[in-house]
Design an enzyme around this catalytic site. Structure first.
Site, PDB file in Angstrom:
ATOM      1  N   SER A  48      22.607   2.320 -13.514  1.00 29.27           N
ATOM      2  CA  SER A  48      21.949   3.559 -13.100  1.00 29.27           C
ATOM      3  C   SER A  48      21.170   4.264 -14.199  1.00 29.27           C
ATOM      4  O   SER A  48      20.544   5.285 -13.929  1.00 29.27           O
ATOM      5  CB  SER A  48      22.972   4.516 -12.501  1.00 29.27           C
ATOM      6  OG  SER A  48      23.310   4.101 -11.202  1.00 29.27           O
ATOM      7  N   PHE A 109      28.296  -3.796   1.065  1.00 35.46           N
ATOM      8  CA  PHE A 109      29.443  -4.570   0.582  1.00 35.46           C
ATOM      9  C   PHE A 109      30.672  -4.188   1.413  1.00 35.46           C
ATOM     10  O   PHE A 109      31.553  -3.467   0.938  1.00 35.46           O
ATOM     11  CB  PHE A 109      29.688  -4.291  -0.910  1.00 35.46           C
ATOM     12  CG  PHE A 109      28.584  -4.765  -1.815  1.00 35.46           C
ATOM     13  CD1 PHE A 109      28.667  -5.989  -2.460  1.00 35.46           C
ATOM     14  CD2 PHE A 109      27.448  -4.000  -2.009  1.00 35.46           C
ATOM     15  CE1 PHE A 109      27.648  -6.434  -3.293  1.00 35.46           C
ATOM     16  CE2 PHE A 109      26.429  -4.433  -2.839  1.00 35.46           C
ATOM     17  CZ  PHE A 109      26.521  -5.657  -3.478  1.00 35.46           C
ATOM     18  N   GLY A 303      25.723   3.880 -16.454  1.00 40.65           N
ATOM     19  CA  GLY A 303      25.563   3.059 -15.273  1.00 40.65           C
ATOM     20  C   GLY A 303      26.420   1.815 -15.299  1.00 40.65           C
ATOM     21  O   GLY A 303      26.827   1.347 -16.366  1.00 40.65           O
TER      22      GLY A 303
END
Length: 377
Positions: A48, A109, A303
């Site tokens: 991120s 997911f 991230g």
């Protein structure tokens, strides 16, 4: 860094800058099977941290008058965000995670849905999606179809990768090119980064480590996910970079060389945002604010993607910078109720961050410790 390695992370590598001086180093291995060592210049999936690049690209378009921060996203992307939602959610709300749109990841997911309370949560989706090619619109639709996590424009935000996929589509709409191409030309190249880019396939080009995912003990031994199709995260978290490049990028961003000073001030207007791990962070427009007791205010981002974690923070005066990469993620095991438990790696990483940001003698408060040690996926 040796302490982080001894605590259980296969490999850790970093670059620290202080008032014109640069230190870089590495500890441990890039491959647990062969013992190949990690090196400070390795390329890494930075997760991120990508969001700051995307936010900077959006702010450039704001400066040129093609995007208005407080305009409804439905005016730009009426097919993706139709109806009342499209009228209420602004570009700014996507940037600072106050849109109320939930994260799509549990739906992309599905074997991860319900973590930690669901007993049958598993890593199956990670393997199912390794080479799957997602379309941004497909992922955005998953997020929009899920129950909202708040009202648009509320006083507190909820971190959501869906927001930054929408911003990627916004960039594509107003620039006439893909978001990845625009960010490459106008952010990455403007910053003079030589080893940063969006992957064009599942493999990382150039020297890199394997990236080991433990998924809170569900994968034992941790599995290598360095080969992975990153279409599942795109303009939210797909970039590959080096620790040197990240320090260079944040240094130039905070010096007004990527966006102008007015745009930077907008990016640094923060509010509380609930991260995916449940902690609360101070978040602006693609920038995370961390205040360290006795050491100063830092800006940057952290991230994770499967197997790879990154933290990059630059002090407000630009003189102290830290970028750290590790090649193991979600190392904490779970208790009988499914909650992740404290691990020695947590303490070792915090000790590393303290020294890298403040030198060894400066303490960090309890609240700051949790902010600095929590990676935001």
């Amino acid at each position: 860094m040796d302490g982080v390695h001894r605590a259980g992370v296969p490999g850790v590598y970093a670059e620290v800058r202080d008032a014109g001086r640069t230190w870089s180093g590495a500890s441990g291995v890039a491959d647990v099977r062969t013992g190949r060592p990690v090196t400070p210049d390795m390329r890494h999936r930075v997760g991120s941290v990508t969001k700051t690049f995307t936010a900077a690209a959006v702010m450039q378009q704001v400066e040129q008058g093609r995007i208005r921060l407080d305009a409804p996203i439905g005016g730009y992307l009426p097919r993706l965000v139709p109806g009342e939602r499209g009228k209420k959610i602004t570009v700014r709300m996507l940037l600072n995670h106050t849109s109320g749109i939930p994260d799509y990841i549990p739906y992309a997911f599905p074997s991860l849905q319900g973590f930690p309370s669901r007993p049958d949560v598993s890593a199956k989706s990670l393997d199912d999606n390794r080479f799957r090619q997602f379309r941004p619109a497909e992922l955005i639709e998953m997020g929009l179809a899920a129950p909202p996590v708040g009202e648009p424009g509320g006083p507190e935000g909820v971190y959501s990768n869906t927001n930054y996929l929408l911003l990627g589509q916004l960039l594509e709409q107003v620039t006439g090119t893909t978001a990845e191409e625009y960010i490459t030309r106008n952010v990455i190249e403007r910053a003079g980064l030589r080893h940063t880019g969006f992957p064009t396939g599942p493999r990382i080009e150039g020297p890199h480590s394997r990236m080991y995912e433990a998924l809170y003990g569900l994968i034992d031994a941790p599995r290598d996910y360095s080969v992975y199709n990153m279409s599942w995260t795109g303009t939210g978290a797909a970039l590959v970079s080096t620790m040197e490049d990240l320090n260079r990028f944040y240094g130039k961003l905070l010096d007004g060389k990527i966006v102008n000073r007015s745009s930077l001030a907008q990016m640094q207007r923060t509010l509380p945002v609930r991260a995916l791990d449940g902690s609360t962070i101070e978040y602006g427009l693609g920038l995370h604010k961390v205040t360290v007791q006795g050491c100063g205010t830092f800006w940057g981002h952290d991230g994770t993607v499967w197997g790879a974690g990154t933290m990059s923070l630059t002090r407000a005066d630009g003189k102290r910078q830290m970028s750290v990469a590790i090649n193991l993620q979600r190392w904490n095991t779970r208790d009988s109720s499914g909650m992740p438990q404290h691990h020695a790696i947590d303490d070792a990483l915090l000790a590393l961050y303290r020294q890298a940001m403040c030198d060894s003698g400066s303490p960090a408060g309890t609240e700051t410790a949790s902010q600095v040690s929590a990676f935001v996926p």
